[in-house]
Structures are given as structure tokens and as C-alpha cells.
Design a protein around this motif. Structure first.
Motif, PDB file in Angstrom:
ATOM      1  N   UNK A  38       3.557 -77.627  56.259  1.00 30.19           N
ATOM      2  CA  UNK A  38       3.886 -79.017  56.574  1.00 30.19           C
ATOM      3  C   UNK A  38       3.050 -79.550  57.745  1.00 30.19           C
ATOM      4  N   UNK A  39       2.642 -80.798  57.608  1.00 29.14           N
ATOM      5  CA  UNK A  39       1.914 -81.481  58.680  1.00 29.14           C
ATOM      6  C   UNK A  39       2.922 -81.920  59.751  1.00 29.14           C
ATOM      7  N   UNK A  83       7.767 -72.669  64.604  1.00 34.27           N
ATOM      8  CA  UNK A  83       7.231 -71.930  65.750  1.00 34.27           C
ATOM      9  C   UNK A  83       6.045 -71.066  65.312  1.00 34.27           C
ATOM     10  N   UNK A  84       6.152 -70.423  64.165  1.00 34.87           N
ATOM     11  CA  UNK A  84       5.043 -69.611  63.665  1.00 34.87           C
ATOM     12  C   UNK A  84       3.831 -70.470  63.325  1.00 34.87           C
ATOM     13  N   UNK A 141       2.841 -72.515  70.618  1.00 33.70           N
ATOM     14  CA  UNK A 141       3.439 -73.249  71.731  1.00 33.70           C
ATOM     15  C   UNK A 141       2.701 -74.555  72.012  1.00 33.70           C
ATOM     16  N   UNK A 142       1.670 -74.842  71.250  1.00 38.39           N
ATOM     17  CA  UNK A 142       0.912 -76.075  71.433  1.00 38.39           C
ATOM     18  C   UNK A 142       1.305 -77.122  70.409  1.00 38.39           C
ATOM     19  N   UNK A 143       0.460 -78.142  70.310  1.00 34.47           N
ATOM     20  CA  UNK A 143       0.673 -79.172  69.312  1.00 34.47           C
ATOM     21  C   UNK A 143       0.399 -78.617  67.927  1.00 34.47           C
ATOM     22  N   UNK A 196      -3.058 -72.338  58.538  1.00 32.92           N
ATOM     23  CA  UNK A 196      -2.481 -71.005  58.737  1.00 32.92           C
ATOM     24  C   UNK A 196      -1.384 -71.089  59.799  1.00 32.92           C
ATOM     25  N   UNK A 197      -0.675 -69.989  59.936  1.00 33.94           N
ATOM     26  CA  UNK A 197       0.355 -69.887  60.961  1.00 33.94           C
ATOM     27  C   UNK A 197      -0.312 -69.417  62.245  1.00 33.94           C
ATOM     28  N   UNK A 198      -0.238 -70.230  63.288  1.00 34.21           N
ATOM     29  CA  UNK A 198      -0.901 -69.925  64.558  1.00 34.21           C
ATOM     30  C   UNK A 198      -0.504 -68.553  65.094  1.00 34.21           C
ATOM     31  N   UNK A 199       0.782 -68.245  65.055  1.00 35.52           N
ATOM     32  CA  UNK A 199       1.254 -66.991  65.642  1.00 35.52           C
ATOM     33  C   UNK A 199       1.023 -65.789  64.746  1.00 35.52           C
TER      34      UNK A 199
END
Length: 185
Positions: free
Chosen positions: A29-30, A160-161, A165-167, A174-177
Motif C-alpha cells: 500500500x502507498x 512498520x515493516x 521509522x521514516x516516511x 519492498x518492506x524497509x525492515x
């Protein structure tokens, strides 16, 4: 109370459908999509309050405010993609994109809640009831509350994934975490 439980289950269904699309099809999702999900959560929270604490006009106010906020975000996204050649976000479902469906559903939630507010009998004070207590949510209501809580927690975790912790990225891939770190020591 049964209408509140059914409404909450419908919201759980919407959130679950979007979540399953995200997990199975990898359609992340955006930021506007996440805000629309937050609108559904707020609307569901008002219904959950009715189930947990008894129906009150203020709880229906939470439903309407959540649906109005989510609807505004959905309409914003519709307007971003309504001009030919601007592209779309995500694959259509039954001919409409999720943000178009969200705009329609938020409108239905607002109208449905307004209709529920017309029935003053649902707002009798607990002092007027035998035993002085409001009736519990019942089995259907309890099921709706549990499923709603699980969907909210799943969406919080996935957001959260995805964003870290950023925008949140405008066009997430992809999932940042969960992505391997690209930082050098």
C-alpha cells in the motif's frame, strides 16, 4: 448491537481483503492507501466502542469522522488518477481500483451510520435497563471485536515493516525492515 457487529465485521472484511492482497500479491500500500486503512480502523473503532460500552451517539460520531477522513483521502487519490495518462495505483478489482472502492464504502458507512442514528431507542441509558447495565456484545460482537483487533495489529505490524521509522515511500517496492541493509559501516 447486532448491526454494530455486522458493520464491524464488514470493516474487518475490507481490511482483511486489502491485507491479503498485500501479502499474497505483493501489492504494497502507498501512503494514501495506508491513510484509507486508518480511516477504516477509526470507523471500526467507533463500532467497537458501541459493542464494548453500549451504543452512544458519540461512538457513531467517531464512525462518521473516521469515514469522512478516509473518504477524503480516497477521493484525493481518485482525483490524482482520474486524468487520462496519469496512470493508476494497483490492479483493479471488479473494474475499480481499491481507492475508488474505498470512496464508495466510506460513503456507505456515513449513510449507514446516519440511518442508525435515527433510531433513538438504541440509546437508552443503562440506568433504565434491568440491572442497570448495558447488554454485552454477544457472541457475534465478541467475534467481531477479536477479529477487528487482530486485523488492526496485523496492519500496524505490516506498516512498520513497510515504512520502517521514516516516511513511507510513495511507490513502495519492498518492506524497509525486511530488505537487506545497504549501509556501509
Amino acid at each position: 448491537m447486532r448491526l454494530n457487529a455486522l458493520g464491524l465485521l464488514a470493516i474487518v472484511g475490507v481490511l482483511a481483503f486489502a491485507f491479503v492482497d498485500q501479502v499474497i500479491h505483493g501489492d504494497l500500500p502507498c501512503p494514501l492507501c495506508l491513510l484509507q486503512r486508518a480511516g477504516f480502523v477509526l470507523a471500526g473503532f467507533g463500532l467497537a466502542l458501541n459493542l464494548a460500552c453500549g451504543p452512544r451517539a458519540s461512538h457513531y460520531g467517531v464512525v462518521i469522522l473516521g469515514a469522512a477522513a478516509g473518504g477524503a483521502v480516497a477521493l484525493r487519490q481518485v482525483l490524482l488518477h482520474i486524468v487520462p495518462g496519469t496512470g493508476t495505483y494497483g490492479e483493479p478489482f471488479l473494474g475499480l481500483h481499491f481507492y475508488s472502492w474505498a470512496a464508495l464504502l466510506f460513503g456507505l458507512i456515513i449513510v449507514g451510520t446516519a440511518v442508525l442514528l435515527l433510531f433513538d431507542g438504541g440509546f437508552s441509558r443503562s440506568d433504565d435497563r434491568p440491572g442497570g447495565q448495558s447488554p454485552g456484545p454477544g457472541r457475534l460482537g465478541l467475534l467481531a471485536l477479536v477479529l477487528f483487533t487482530l486485523m488492526v495489529l496485523a496492519n500496524i505490524l505490516s506498516t512498520a515493516l513497510e515504512c520502517g521509522i521514516g516516511l513511507c515511500p510513495d511507490n513502495p517496492t519492498n518492506y524497509e525492515w525486511l530488505a537487506p541493509s545497504t549501509r556501509t559501516p
